[in-house]
Design an enzyme around this catalytic site. Structure first.
Site, PDB file in Angstrom:
ATOM      1  N   HIS A  20       0.842  -1.202   0.000  1.00  0.00           N
ATOM      2  CA  HIS A  20       0.000   0.000   0.000  1.00  0.00           C
ATOM      3  C   HIS A  20       0.883   1.259   0.000  1.00  0.00           C
ATOM      4  O   HIS A  20       0.608   2.224  -0.700  1.00  0.00           O
ATOM      5  CB  HIS A  20      -0.903   0.033   1.245  1.00  0.00           C
ATOM      6  CG  HIS A  20      -1.943  -1.051   1.287  1.00  0.00           C
ATOM      7  ND1 HIS A  20      -2.119  -1.890   2.358  1.00  0.00           N
ATOM      8  CD2 HIS A  20      -2.880  -1.426   0.370  1.00  0.00           C
ATOM      9  CE1 HIS A  20      -3.108  -2.731   2.114  1.00  0.00           C
ATOM     10  NE2 HIS A  20      -3.588  -2.485   0.917  1.00  0.00           N
ATOM     11  N   LYS A  44     -16.065  -7.750   4.346  1.00  0.00           N
ATOM     12  CA  LYS A  44     -14.966  -8.348   5.130  1.00  0.00           C
ATOM     13  C   LYS A  44     -15.181  -8.143   6.622  1.00  0.00           C
ATOM     14  O   LYS A  44     -15.779  -7.147   7.030  1.00  0.00           O
ATOM     15  CB  LYS A  44     -13.634  -7.689   4.748  1.00  0.00           C
ATOM     16  CG  LYS A  44     -13.165  -8.004   3.347  1.00  0.00           C
ATOM     17  CD  LYS A  44     -11.851  -7.290   3.071  1.00  0.00           C
ATOM     18  CE  LYS A  44     -11.400  -7.533   1.636  1.00  0.00           C
ATOM     19  NZ  LYS A  44     -10.212  -6.737   1.302  1.00  0.00           N
ATOM     20  N   ARG A  93      -2.073  -5.497  -8.592  1.00  0.00           N
ATOM     21  CA  ARG A  93      -0.896  -6.318  -8.309  1.00  0.00           C
ATOM     22  C   ARG A  93      -0.670  -7.385  -9.365  1.00  0.00           C
ATOM     23  O   ARG A  93       0.439  -7.741  -9.704  1.00  0.00           O
ATOM     24  CB  ARG A  93      -1.037  -6.996  -6.944  1.00  0.00           C
ATOM     25  CG  ARG A  93      -0.970  -6.047  -5.780  1.00  0.00           C
ATOM     26  CD  ARG A  93      -1.526  -6.670  -4.545  1.00  0.00           C
ATOM     27  NE  ARG A  93      -2.930  -6.999  -4.736  1.00  0.00           N
ATOM     28  CZ  ARG A  93      -3.665  -7.691  -3.905  1.00  0.00           C
ATOM     29  NH1 ARG A  93      -3.117  -8.177  -2.813  1.00  0.00           N
ATOM     30  NH2 ARG A  93      -4.935  -7.925  -4.158  1.00  0.00           N
ATOM     31  N   SER A 131      -3.137  -8.033   2.752  1.00  0.00           N
ATOM     32  CA  SER A 131      -3.311  -7.840   4.195  1.00  0.00           C
ATOM     33  C   SER A 131      -3.652  -9.160   4.884  1.00  0.00           C
ATOM     34  O   SER A 131      -3.156  -9.449   5.977  1.00  0.00           O
ATOM     35  CB  SER A 131      -4.411  -6.813   4.451  1.00  0.00           C
ATOM     36  OG  SER A 131      -4.024  -5.576   3.934  1.00  0.00           O
TER      37      SER A 131
HETATM   38  N1  COA Z   1      -0.143  -4.013  -1.845  1.00  0.00           N
HETATM   39  C1  COA Z   1      -0.539  -4.970  -1.017  1.00  0.00           C
HETATM   40  N2  COA Z   1      -1.783  -5.381  -0.909  1.00  0.00           N
HETATM   41  C2  COA Z   1      -2.686  -4.774  -1.674  1.00  0.00           C
HETATM   42  C3  COA Z   1      -2.368  -3.760  -2.566  1.00  0.00           C
HETATM   43  C4  COA Z   1      -1.017  -3.386  -2.631  1.00  0.00           C
HETATM   44  N3  COA Z   1      -0.591  -2.434  -3.444  1.00  0.00           N
HETATM   45  N4  COA Z   1      -3.476  -3.371  -3.208  1.00  0.00           N
HETATM   46  C5  COA Z   1      -4.456  -4.119  -2.721  1.00  0.00           C
HETATM   47  N5  COA Z   1      -3.989  -4.970  -1.806  1.00  0.00           N
HETATM   48  C6  COA Z   1      -4.747  -5.985  -1.079  1.00  0.00           C
HETATM   49  C7  COA Z   1      -5.211  -5.569   0.243  1.00  0.00           C
HETATM   50  O1  COA Z   1      -4.244  -5.847   1.220  1.00  0.00           O
HETATM   51  C8  COA Z   1      -6.449  -6.403   0.410  1.00  0.00           C
HETATM   52  O2  COA Z   1      -6.091  -7.687   0.822  1.00  0.00           O
HETATM   53  P1  COA Z   1      -7.087  -8.585   1.669  1.00  0.00           P
HETATM   54  O3  COA Z   1      -8.251  -8.878   0.761  1.00  0.00           O
HETATM   55  O4  COA Z   1      -6.256  -9.757   1.967  1.00  0.00           O
HETATM   56  O5  COA Z   1      -7.506  -7.797   2.864  1.00  0.00           O
HETATM   57  C9  COA Z   1      -6.993  -6.477  -0.991  1.00  0.00           C
HETATM   58  O6  COA Z   1      -5.901  -6.278  -1.836  1.00  0.00           O
HETATM   59  C10 COA Z   1      -7.982  -5.420  -1.335  1.00  0.00           C
HETATM   60  O7  COA Z   1      -7.984  -4.441  -0.332  1.00  0.00           O
HETATM   61  P2  COA Z   1      -8.167  -2.898  -0.462  1.00  0.00           P
HETATM   62  O8  COA Z   1      -7.359  -2.336  -1.564  1.00  0.00           O
HETATM   63  O9  COA Z   1      -8.017  -2.319   0.905  1.00  0.00           O
HETATM   64  O10 COA Z   1      -9.592  -2.741  -0.932  1.00  0.00           O
HETATM   65  P3  COA Z   1     -10.829  -3.456  -0.425  1.00  0.00           P
HETATM   66  O11 COA Z   1     -11.206  -4.413  -1.502  1.00  0.00           O
HETATM   67  O12 COA Z   1     -10.725  -3.987   0.927  1.00  0.00           O
HETATM   68  O13 COA Z   1     -11.809  -2.220  -0.353  1.00  0.00           O
HETATM   69  C11 COA Z   1     -13.141  -0.427  -1.222  1.00  0.00           C
HETATM   70  C12 COA Z   1     -12.406  -1.718  -1.498  1.00  0.00           C
HETATM   71  C13 COA Z   1     -13.111  -0.017   0.219  1.00  0.00           C
HETATM   72  C14 COA Z   1     -12.482   0.641  -2.040  1.00  0.00           C
HETATM   73  C15 COA Z   1     -14.600  -0.689  -1.682  1.00  0.00           C
HETATM   74  O14 COA Z   1     -15.134  -1.745  -0.929  1.00  0.00           O
HETATM   75  C16 COA Z   1     -15.473   0.547  -1.522  1.00  0.00           C
HETATM   76  O15 COA Z   1     -15.391   1.448  -2.326  1.00  0.00           O
HETATM   77  N6  COA Z   1     -16.301   0.578  -0.471  1.00  0.00           N
HETATM   78  C17 COA Z   1     -17.218   1.689  -0.240  1.00  0.00           C
HETATM   79  C18 COA Z   1     -18.650   1.285  -0.625  1.00  0.00           C
HETATM   80  C19 COA Z   1     -18.855   1.418  -2.110  1.00  0.00           C
HETATM   81  O16 COA Z   1     -18.773   2.493  -2.686  1.00  0.00           O
HETATM   82  N7  COA Z   1     -19.164   0.284  -2.733  1.00  0.00           N
HETATM   83  C20 COA Z   1     -19.377   0.214  -4.164  1.00  0.00           C
HETATM   84  C21 COA Z   1     -18.051   0.037  -4.867  1.00  0.00           C
HETATM   85  S1  COA Z   1     -18.278  -0.001  -6.596  1.00  0.00           S
END
Ligand code: COA
Length: 163
Positions: A20, A44, A93, A131
């Site tokens: 991140h 989650k 990624r 994560s």
């Molecule tokens: N390096 C390491 N890990 C990474 C990464 C990077 N550069 N980019 C993504 N990841 C990993 C994260 O660690 C996470 O791993 P996990 O699934 O093991 O926890 C996974 O990829 C995705 O996590 P993250 O990037 O934090 O996004 P998310 O999928 O948890 O959250 C939101 C996505 C919060 C942006 C989305 O749910 C959202 O917009 N929510 C608001 C409600 C909404 O508008 N919904 C409609 C969306 S269209």
């Protein structure tokens, strides 16, 4: 166009990893201001509370002059409208991220047609990082040292000490 606009890097960051931070570094070199926007992902169960994730991100990004860590609830598209931003940053990624990210980018654009999603690729040493994997390593007594900032490593140790 307001040349001082903020690009938003949203996520659940549970916990933040070096992957991140790699994306935050790249984004901070490209855009005038970055808002790291932390939220609960409704799909989650989070290990760290929202405020803990915010605190860890603030500690990890304190040396960046143009990075601010905030939280939001509700729809991301609405949040962008509220803060008058139209640029979303997401990390890609591997090819396996693409389908989910593509779907999310199109849905966000449907909800707010001004939104542009920019995908950044982390250093290849972070392409395997997530994560949940970091938490699993810590939970099973391994060291997360090379994958996360120091403050996250300490917090993971505390959290899983008694397992
Ligand atoms: N390096 C390491 N890990 C990474 C990464 C990077 N550069 N980019 C993504 N990841 C990993 C994260 O660690 C996470 O791993 P996990 O699934 O093991 O926890 C996974 O990829 C995705 O996590 P993250 O990037 O934090 O996004 P998310 O999928 O948890 O959250 C939101 C996505 C919060 C942006 C989305 O749910 C959202 O917009 N929510 C608001 C409600 C909404 O508008 N919904 C409609 C969306 S269209």
């Amino acid at each position: 166009m307001d040349r001082n606009f903020s690009a938003v890097y949203p996520g659940s960051f549970d916990p933040p990893t070096n992957g991140h931070l790699d994306i935050i570094t790249r984004a901070s070199n490209l855009f005038p201001n970055i808002i790291v926007a932390v939220t609960d992902n409704v799909n989650k169960r989070h290990t760290f509370a929202l405020q803990e994730r915010i605190d860890l991100l603030r500690k990890s990004t304190k040396y960046f002059k143009n990075v601010e860590v905030l939280s939001f609830s509700g729809l991301l598209a609405d949040y962008l409208k509220k803060i008058n931003s139209f640029v979303l940053i997401r990390g890609l990624r591997a090819l396996s991220d693409f389908e989910y990210e593509f779907q999310m980018a199109l849905m966000n654009r449907k909800l707010n047609k001004k939104i542009e999603t920019i995908f950044l690729t982390p250093d290849q040493s972070y392409t395997f990082l997530s994560s949940s994997m970091v938490k699993e390593i810590a939970m099973l007594g391994g060291s997360a040292k090379t994958f996360v900032p120091k403050c996250v490593e300490l917090e993971l140790k505390k959290r899983f000490r008694n397992r």
